[in-house]
Design a protein around this motif. Structure first.
Motif, PDB file in Angstrom:
ATOM      1  N   THR A   9       0.811  -1.028  -0.191  1.00 55.60           N
ATOM      2  CA  THR A   9       0.062  -0.039  -0.036  1.00 55.60           C
ATOM      3  C   THR A   9       1.087   1.345   0.046  1.00 55.60           C
ATOM      4  O   THR A   9       1.888   1.154   0.825  1.00 55.60           O
ATOM      5  CB  THR A   9      -0.793  -0.041   1.160  1.00 55.60           C
ATOM      6  N   CYS A  10       0.594   2.102  -0.804  1.00 55.86           N
ATOM      7  CA  CYS A  10       1.091   3.621  -0.656  1.00 55.86           C
ATOM      8  C   CYS A  10       0.277   4.680  -0.266  1.00 55.86           C
ATOM      9  O   CYS A  10      -0.669   4.738  -0.764  1.00 55.86           O
ATOM     10  CB  CYS A  10       1.661   4.027  -1.801  1.00 55.86           C
ATOM     11  N   SER A  11       0.594   5.347   0.789  1.00 50.52           N
ATOM     12  CA  SER A  11      -0.245   6.598   1.173  1.00 50.52           C
ATOM     13  C   SER A  11       0.527   7.522   0.907  1.00 50.52           C
ATOM     14  O   SER A  11       1.474   7.952   1.792  1.00 50.52           O
ATOM     15  CB  SER A  11      -0.442   6.408   2.597  1.00 50.52           C
ATOM     16  N   GLY A  14      -0.809  12.071   4.041  1.00 49.46           N
ATOM     17  CA  GLY A  14      -1.684  12.002   5.045  1.00 49.46           C
ATOM     18  C   GLY A  14      -2.423  13.286   5.545  1.00 49.46           C
ATOM     19  O   GLY A  14      -2.573  14.233   4.342  1.00 49.46           O
ATOM     20  N   HIS A  48      -3.727   4.450  -0.432  1.00 46.16           N
ATOM     21  CA  HIS A  48      -4.422   4.979   0.566  1.00 46.16           C
ATOM     22  C   HIS A  48      -4.637   6.560   0.409  1.00 46.16           C
ATOM     23  O   HIS A  48      -3.477   7.105   0.308  1.00 46.16           O
ATOM     24  CB  HIS A  48      -3.976   4.693   1.977  1.00 46.16           C
ATOM     25  N   HIS A  50      -5.885  10.502   0.837  1.00 49.21           N
ATOM     26  CA  HIS A  50      -6.091  11.861   1.531  1.00 49.21           C
ATOM     27  C   HIS A  50      -6.246  12.778   0.523  1.00 49.21           C
ATOM     28  O   HIS A  50      -5.751  12.976  -0.376  1.00 49.21           O
ATOM     29  CB  HIS A  50      -5.305  12.245   2.782  1.00 49.21           C
ATOM     30  N   SER A  83      -9.525   7.482   2.619  1.00 47.34           N
ATOM     31  CA  SER A  83      -9.411   7.805   4.036  1.00 47.34           C
ATOM     32  C   SER A  83     -10.814   8.350   4.735  1.00 47.34           C
ATOM     33  O   SER A  83     -11.049   9.353   4.173  1.00 47.34           O
ATOM     34  CB  SER A  83      -8.400   8.954   4.451  1.00 47.34           C
ATOM     35  N   SER A 110     -10.926   3.453   4.793  1.00 48.04           N
ATOM     36  CA  SER A 110     -10.369   3.178   6.112  1.00 48.04           C
ATOM     37  C   SER A 110     -11.235   3.190   7.186  1.00 48.04           C
ATOM     38  O   SER A 110     -12.402   4.167   7.093  1.00 48.04           O
ATOM     39  CB  SER A 110      -9.054   4.103   6.460  1.00 48.04           C
ATOM     40  N   GLU A 147      -8.151   0.043  10.661  1.00 45.54           N
ATOM     41  CA  GLU A 147      -7.185   1.034  11.354  1.00 45.54           C
ATOM     42  C   GLU A 147      -6.996   0.672  12.747  1.00 45.54           C
ATOM     43  O   GLU A 147      -7.890   1.063  13.540  1.00 45.54           O
ATOM     44  CB  GLU A 147      -6.999   2.473  11.095  1.00 45.54           C
ATOM     45  N   ARG A 226       2.727  -1.176   4.379  1.00 46.08           N
ATOM     46  CA  ARG A 226       2.149   0.287   3.819  1.00 46.08           C
ATOM     47  C   ARG A 226       3.414   1.074   3.986  1.00 46.08           C
ATOM     48  O   ARG A 226       3.824   1.102   4.997  1.00 46.08           O
ATOM     49  CB  ARG A 226       1.034   0.803   4.647  1.00 46.08           C
ATOM     50  N   GLU A 230       2.470   9.665   4.118  1.00 51.01           N
ATOM     51  CA  GLU A 230       1.761   9.913   5.465  1.00 51.01           C
ATOM     52  C   GLU A 230       2.482   9.354   6.826  1.00 51.01           C
ATOM     53  O   GLU A 230       2.134  10.020   7.693  1.00 51.01           O
ATOM     54  CB  GLU A 230       0.362   9.107   5.184  1.00 51.01           C
TER      55      GLU A 230
END
Ligand code: KMH
Ligand code: ZN
Length: 280
Positions: A9-11, A14, A48, A50, A83, A110, A147, A226, A230
């Motif tokens: 996973t890449c966020s 955030g 993920h 935001h 998110s 999430s 989460e 992940r 973020e």
């Protein structure tokens, strides 16, 4: 050794990290999409997401999410996870806006399973809020990523299964190392991983330096990983990462050495018991 494909996973951003922390932190939908696309090309199968206003202020504006999703989908086809945590300052209604407004509904979102101290703030998730969010997900067929910031949240997951508000198999994200919450140690990761019920899946998001150590341990344990700005903007101590993709590439290299193939987006959907993506 486990050989199930690894979901990275890449966020890419955030609600807390700012350009003062790293000049390449993406804010606009185009910047976020560019980072996400590079991360997917480097091996991420799940993004993920935001959103930020152009000055960097965290936002739950569905139009910003929709534009980032449109730009990502022009290039690549990862699972996109909205998110609903947003920022600690967001109201419950604001947090749910993209879930309610996006058409088609997001494949995944999430869901934080409890209130937790978050640095000097409080990330507010009382039981009625969690149940409302879970119901809204169920109505729209959205797969939740649970989460987990504190150990008691594992018990909450089982309570929601019994109430019919979460459908098995569950997917957990152990977010470890937030100041004020469960620390990012190998022992804490093992403690949580041992509680994962059969058939469920889990990933780990270590904050700061724990991103790398816990990521490597998760690969060896058969979990998923992940990474992204973020949670961490450094490649190593004192050295900023060149971008989100560099953090993904490193996890992919470690996975290769540990004999874990990298999941494609479609493999990730299958591993998470999600339907293949059919809409445009
Ligand atoms: N920004 C945190 C307050 C999520 O995305 O669901 C909450 C968070 C979790 O980042
Ligand atoms: Zn988040």
């Amino acid at each position: 050794m486990s050989r199930n494909p690894l979901i990275i996973t890449c966020s890419p951003v955030g609600a807390e990290v700012m350009r003062a922390d790293h000049p390449a932190v993406p804010y606009t939908p185009a910047e976020i999409a560019r980072e996400a696309v590079a991360a997917v090309r480097a091996g991420a199968s799940l993004v993920h997401l935001h959103a930020r206003e152009s000055d960097g202020k965290p936002s739950q504006d569905p139009a910003l999410f929709a534009e980032a999703i449109r730009l990502i989908r022009q290039e690549v086809d990862p699972i996109i996870q909205i998110s609903t945590g947003g920022a600690v300052t967001a109201t419950p209604n604001e947090r749910l806006l993209p879930v309610r407004a996006l058409d088609p509904a997001p494949e995944m979102a999430s869901l934080t399973l409890g209130t937790v101290n978050f640095g000097s703030d409080v990330f507010w998730n009382p039981p009625d809020l969690i149940e409302t969010f879970a119901r809204e997900f169920l109505e729209r067929g959205i797969k939740p990523e649970l989460e987990i910031f504190e150990a008691g949240m594992m018990t909450t997951a089982q309570r929601l299964v019994k109430k019919g508000l979460l459908k098995e198999p569950l997917h957990y994200d152990f977010v470890l190392g937030v100041p004020g919450a469960l620390a990012g140690t190998p022992r804490n990761l093992m403690f949580l991983a041992e509680q994962v019920p059969p058939g469920a899946t889990w990933t780990v998001a270590g904050i700061g330096a724990a991103e790398l150590t816990l990521g490597a341990i998760a690969i060896a344990l058969g979990g998923h990983v992940r990474v992204g700005f973020e949670d961490n903007v450094f490649y190593r101590k004192g050295e900023l990462a060149t971008g989100n993709a560099q953090l993904v590439e490193r996890i992919a290299r470690i996975a290769h050495e540990l004999d874990r193939p990298i999941a494609t987006p479609d493999q990730a959907r299958a591993l998470l018991s999600m339907p293949p993506r059919s809409h445009p």
